[in-house]
Write an enzyme that holds these catalytic residues in place. Structure first.
Site, PDB file in Angstrom:
ATOM      1  CG  HIS A 351      65.819 -37.954 -54.932  1.00 22.32           C
ATOM      2  ND1 HIS A 351      65.964 -39.115 -55.660  1.00 22.32           N
ATOM      3  CD2 HIS A 351      66.800 -37.980 -53.999  1.00 22.32           C
ATOM      4  CE1 HIS A 351      66.974 -39.822 -55.184  1.00 22.32           C
ATOM      5  NE2 HIS A 351      67.503 -39.152 -54.183  1.00 22.32           N
ATOM      6  CE  LYS A 542      53.816 -44.553 -61.909  1.00 27.67           C
ATOM      7  NZ  LYS A 542      55.251 -44.523 -62.105  1.00 27.67           N
ATOM      8  NE  ARG A 543      56.615 -41.217 -54.061  1.00 27.73           N
ATOM      9  CZ  ARG A 543      56.742 -40.080 -54.711  1.00 27.73           C
ATOM     10  NH1 ARG A 543      55.983 -39.043 -54.411  1.00 27.73           N
ATOM     11  NH2 ARG A 543      57.639 -39.954 -55.674  1.00 27.73           N
ATOM     12  CE  LYS A 548      55.034 -40.408 -58.274  1.00 24.59           C
ATOM     13  NZ  LYS A 548      56.193 -40.830 -59.096  1.00 24.59           N
ATOM     14  CB  THR A 650      63.334 -47.148 -59.361  1.00 19.99           C
ATOM     15  OG1 THR A 650      62.423 -47.015 -58.266  1.00 19.99           O
ATOM     16  CG2 THR A 650      64.507 -46.188 -59.177  1.00 19.99           C
ATOM     17  CE  LYS A 654      62.140 -50.993 -57.990  1.00 17.50           C
ATOM     18  NZ  LYS A 654      61.473 -50.316 -56.863  1.00 17.50           N
TER      19      LYS A 654
END
Length: 816
Positions: A351, A542-543, A548, A650, A654
Site C-alpha cells: 500500500h 485525507k490523512r 499529500k 479511494t 468517491k
C-alpha cells in the site's frame, strides 16, 4: 436557489432504497416497539435517543441473523474455498443505514419510524438522525484546541455494540516471550506468557442477495481469574496490573499513517491478530460441516485448495512465520512441504512506496517477544539467499539488497521482503503504483519472480458511496438508466448518451445544490462559519502528510487571498476551501500543517475585504461519517500528491462518483480516472513520474522557485514573517525551513502549474452548464472503480476462485 428538502421530500419513495411495502412496515413497527420496550430500563418511563437507536438497530439486525445463519449453512454444505482478509484495521463507517440499504429496508424503516413518531404510538416525538457519536471510524478521536490537534481516547464500545456477537466458544490462546527448545521430538516454544483471544463477529450483508459474510475482530483477555492465594499474600494489586497489561493489546490501536513507529505493543497487536486468526483457520479447515467441532481433515497439504490468506499491507506479515510454526511444530510437516503450503496460501498487497512507512522490526525485539518466529525467519532468509546466490553468483550487493535481514547499527527484519518471499502473489493498488513497485522498490524481486507481481486497482462500494450517502443522485441516475448499475457500475457509461440532455444537467446540478445547502447548515452549526452555498466547495480530505501536499493547497489559498486583496472589485469565483484529516500522534510536521491551515483560516475568514468570496475551514475529527456528508456536497476534489508517491487513493473515486471534478497530478488512481473519463474532463497539472525522477537526478532547488516567482515568495514571506501567527512570528519556521531546504515532495516545483490550473477551474465554474456536463463525463467514467470489479479480479487472479452472483434463499424461503 433551490429550496432545502422538506420532510415530505425525504420520505418520497426512492426505488434504489427499497419499497416500503405495507407488510414490511407493519412488521418493522411491531418489532421496533418490542425491542424498544425490552431496551428500556425498568424504572424509566421515557426513552432516550440511544434507546431508539438500539431498538431500530436490533430490529434491523433481526433481518440479518437469519440470513447470516443461512449463509453459513449454505456454504458449509458446499465446502468451498474460503478467503481470509487479514487487516489490522477496518474503516467501517456506520452500520445501520448501510445494512438497511443492502437489505432493501431503508424506505420501510423510514416509514415505520415515521408512523411511530407521527402516530404517537410511543407518546413522544423523536428524530433518528439527531443521534450521533455512537460509532467512530478510529479508536482515537481528534479535535482542535488552540489550533492544535489533540488526541483523546474514543471509547466507542461504552454503550455496547448491537452489531457484534461475542463467540467465547472459539477463544484461542496466543503466546508471547518464552524460549525455544530443540528436542528429539521436535521444536518446542516453552515458558511463554499466554493471552486469550476472544472473537467478536460482525455480520456484513451483501447487496440484496441474502448473503451475509463475517468480519471477525479479536479482543485480548487475561488467561485466568485472580488467584485467591495471591490475594491472601498481598499480590492482588499486581494481579490486577498483570491482567490490565494483557488486555492492553486490544485496548487502543496505533493509527496507521504511513509513519512507522517500532513499538513493542504494536508488534504484539500484529502477532495477536494473526496467531488467533491462523488457529481459527486451521480449526475451520479441519472441520467440514456447519456447527461441527469434530476433526475430519488431518492432512494440511490441501490447505491452499481450501484457504486463501490475503495480507493487507505488512501489518499481518507475521502470518507467514506463524503458519510455518504451526505446520512445522504442531503438524510436524517437513520444511519443504510446509513452505509450499505457506506460499501457495498467502498473498500480499502493498500500500505504500514511502521508505519511512515500511515496517522493519528490530531482531532483538523479535528475539524477546517471538523467539521461535525469529528462528523461522532466519531459516526462510537462509534458503532465500541460497537461491539468489545460485541465480546471481558473486553478486553480493544483490544479496544484501534482497535479504530479509537488514544489517547496521541495529539489525532489523524487512517485513515487506518477508511478505514477497512468503507469498505466491504481490500486488499494488493502482497501475502506476504496481509499475513503480516493479521498477524501483521491489525491482530485484520482480527480476527473480516476475510471475508473482500483479496490479489490482482499488475500488469503492457504490452502495455506501452513492446509494446511501447521496440518494438524490442515485435516483437521478436510476431514472435515466435503471437500477442495475448499483450491481454493475460499468453501466454508468450509458449516461454518456445524456451528456447534452438539459433535464439531466438540471437534475444533477439541483441535487448538488441541495447537498451543498444541507452541508452548509452543518458547517454553520458545527464550525460557526457562515458559508456561501453558491461558492465552489473546494475540498481536500485525507490523512495529513507531507506527500499529500496540503501545503500546496495552503499556498494557493494564500495566493488567492492576496489577489482578492489586491483587486477587491474583480469578479472572483467564490470558494469555500475545506481541508480535513488526521495527523499521526507523533508526526510533528503534520500537526504543524494543521496549525497552519487553521491559522490561515483565522485571518481569511475575518477579513471584511474578502467577505464570503473566500472561506477556509479545517474539518476536525475527519472520519467515514463526515466523509458521507461532505463528499456529496463537494464541487472540486483536491488530489495533488507528488507524482509517484500516492499508491492509489479511494477518496478520489468517491468524489468522482458523487459529481465532483478532480484537480490532481498524474499519481495513484488519478491516472486511470483520467483514462476512463477522458483527461480533458479532469484538471490535470504538474510533473509526471518521469519528470520527478529526472529532477531527483538533476537536483531540486526550492530557492530558485522562491526567488523567481513573486507570488510564491510573497506567500512564503507571509508564513515566515508571522502574518498568519501574529502572537508567535516564528511559529511556522519548521515548515518554512522544510519547504525551502529539504522538501522531498517538491511543492514549489508544481506551484505555478497548480495556480494556473486553479484559474481554469474558476473560469469553468462560472459556466454551470459546461461544468455539469464535465461532471456527467466523470460519473459515466466511474464503472472501473467499483470494489466489485476489484474483488472479482482478486478472486480470479490471486485466490483461484470464481466470483458468484448467486442469490441464496432468504430465511423464510424453502432451501433449494
Amino acid at each position: 436557489m433551490p429550496k432545502p428538502l422538506t420532510d415530505q421530500d425525504k420520505r418520497k419513495q426512492i426505488s434504489v432504497r427499497g419499497l416500503a411495502g405495507v407488510e414490511n412496515v407493519s412488521d418493522l413497527k411491531t418489532n421496533f416497539n418490542r425491542h424498544l420496550h425490552f431496551t428500556l430500563v425498568k424504572d424509566r418511563n421515557v426513552a432516550t435517543k440511544r434507546d431508539y437507536y438500539f431498538a431500530l438497530a436490533n430490529t434491523v439486525r433481526d433481518h440479518l441473523v437469519g440470513r447470516w445463519i443461512r449463509t453459513q449453512q449454505h456454504y458449509y454444505e458446499k465446502d468451498p474455498k474460503r478467503v481470509y482478509y487479514l487487516s489490522l484495521e477496518f474503516y467501517m463507517g456506520r452500520t445501520l443505514q448501510n445494512t438497511m440499504v443492502n437489505l432493501a429496508l431503508e424506505n420501510a424503516c423510514d416509514e415505520a419510524t415515521y408512523q411511530v413518531r407521527d402516530g404517537s404510538a410511543l407518546g413522544h416525538s423523536w428524530t433518528l438522525t439527531s443521534f450521533s457519536g455512537l460509532f467512530h471510524s478510529k479508536l482515537m478521536k481528534l479535535y482542535n484546541h488552540d489550533n492544535r490537534q489533540v488526541e483523546e481516547a474514543d471509547d466507542w464500545l461504552r454503550y455496547g455494540n448491537p452489531w457484534e456477537k461475542a463467540r467465547p466458544e472459539y477463544m484461542r490462546p496466543v503466546h508471547f516471550y518464552g524460549r525455544v527448545e530443540h528436542t528429539p521430538e521436535g521444536v518446542k516454544w516453552v515458558d511463554t506468557q499466554v493471552v486469550l483471544a476472544l472473537p467478536y463477529d460482525t455480520p456484513v450483508p451483501g447487496y440484496r442477495n441474502n448473503v451475509v459474510n463475517t468480519m471477525r475482530l479479536w479482543s485480548a483477555k487475561a488467561p485466568c481469574d485472580f488467584n485467591l492465594k495471591d490475594f491472601n499474600v498481598g499480590g492482588y494489586i499486581q494481579a490486577v496490573l498483570d491482567r490490565n497489561l494483557a488486555e492492553n493489546i486490544s485496548r487502543v490501536l496505533y493509527p496507521n499513517d504511513n509513519f512507522f513507529e517500532g513499538k513493542e505493543l504494536r508488534l504484539k497487536q500484529e502477532y495477536f491478530v494473526v496467531a488467533a486468526t491462523l488457529q481459527d483457520i486451521v480449526r475451520r479447515f479441519k472441520s467440514s460441516k456447519f456447527g461441527s467441532t469434530e476433526v475430519v481433515r488431518v492432512d494440511l497439504s490441501t490447505l491452499p485448495d481450501k484457504v486463501a490468506i490475503q495480507l493487507n499491507d505488512t501489518h499481518p506479515a507475521m502470518a507467514i512465520p506463524e503458519l510455518m510454526r504451526i505446520l512445522l511444530d504442531t503438524e510436524h510437516q517437513k520444511w519443504e512441504k510446509a513452505w509450499d503450503i505457506c506460499t501457495r496460501t498467502c498473498a500480499y498487497t502493498n500500500h505504500t512506496v514511502l521508505p519511512e512507512a515500511l515496517e522493519r522490526w528490530p531482531t532483538d525485539l523479535l528475539q524477546n517477544l517471538l523467539p521461535r518466529h525469529l528462528e523461522i525467519i532466519y531459516e526462510i532468509n537462509r534458503r532465500h539467499l541460497e537461491r539468489i546466490a545460485k541465480l546471481y553468483p558473486g553478486d553480493h550487493d544483490r544479496l544484501r539488497r534482497m535479504s530479509l535481514v537488514e544489517e547496521g547499527d541495529q539489525k532489523k527484519i524487512n517485513m515487506a521482503h518477508l511478505c514477497i518471499v512468503g507469498s505466491h502473489a504481490v500486488n499494488g493498488v493502482a497501475r502506476i503504483h504496481s509499475d513503480i513497485l516493479k521498477a524501483t522498490l521491489f525491482k530485484d524481486f520482480y527480476e527473480v519472480d516476475p510471475h508473482k507481481f500483479q496490479n489490482k486497482t482499488n475500488g469503492i462500494t457504490p452502495r455506501r458511496w452513492l446509494v446511501m450517502c447521496n440518494p438524490g443522485l442515485a435516483e437521478v441516475i436510476a431514472e435515466r438508466i435503471g437500477e442495475d448499475y448499483i450491481r454493475d457500475l460499468d453501466q454508468l457509461k450509458k449516461l454518456l448518451a445524456f451528456v447534452d440532455d438539459d433535464s439531466l444537467i438540471h437534475d444533477i446540478a439541483k441535487v448538488k445544490q441541495e447537498n451543498k445547502l444541507k452541508f452548509s447548515a452543518y458547517l454553520e452549526e458545527h464550525y460557526k462559519v457562515k458559508i456561501n452555498p453558491n461558492s465552489m466547495f473546494d475540498v481536500q480530505v485525507k490523512r495529513i502528510h507531507e506527500y499529500k501536499r496540503q501545503l500546496l493547497n495552503c499556498l494557493h489559498i494564500i495566493t488567492l487571498y492576496n489577489r482578492i486583496q489586491k483587486e477587491p472589485n474583480k469578479n472572483w469565483t467564490p470558494r469555500t476551501i475545506m481541508i480535513g484529516g488526521k495527523a499521526a500522534p507523533g508526526y510533528h510536521t503534520a500537526k504543524l500543517i494543521i496549525r497552519l491551515i487553521t491559522a490561515i483560516g483565522e485571518i481569511v475568514n475575518h477579513d471584511t475585504v474578502v467577505g464570503d468570496r473566500l472561506k477556509v475551514i479545517f474539518l476536525e475529527n475527519y472520519k467515514v461519517t463526515l466523509a458521507e456528508k461532505i463528499i456529496p456536497a463537494s464541487d472540486l476534489s483536491e488530489q495533488i500528491s507528488t507524482a509517484g508517491t500516492e499508491a492509489s487513493g479511494t477518496g478520489n473515486m468517491k468524489f468522482m462518483l458523487n459529481g465532483a471534478l478532480t484537480i490532481g497530478t498524474m499519481d495513484g488512481a488519478n491516472v486511470e480516472m483520467a483514462e476512463e473519463a477522458g483527461e480533458e474532463n479532469l484538471f490535470i497539472f504538474g510533473m509526471r513520474v518521469d519528470d520527478v525522477d529526472a529532477m531527483d537526478k538533476s537536483g531540486y532547488d526550492a530557492m530558485d522557485y522562491y526567488n523567481r516567482i513573486p507570488e510564491l515568495k510573497q506567500a512564503m514571506d507571509q508564513i515566515a514573517g508571522g502574518f498568519f501567527s501574529p502572537d508567535q512570528h516564528d511559529l511556522f519556521k519548521d515548515i518554512v525551513n522544510m519547504l525551502l531546504h529539504h522538501d522531498r515532495f517538491k511543492v514549489f516545483a508544481d506551484y505555478e502549474a497548480y495556480i494556473k490550473c486553479q484559474e481554469k477551474v474558476s473560469a469553468l465554474y462560472k459556466n454551470p452548464k459546461e461544468w455539469t456536463k464535465m461532471v456527467i463525463h466523470n460519473i459515466a467514467g466511474c464503472g472501473k472503480f467499483s470494489s466489485d470489479r476489484t474483488i472479482s479480479q482478486y478472486a480470479r487472479e490471486i485466490w483461484g476462485m470464481e466470483p458468484s452472483l448467486e442469490r441464496i434463499p432468504a430465511p423464510d424461503d424453502p432451501r433449494q
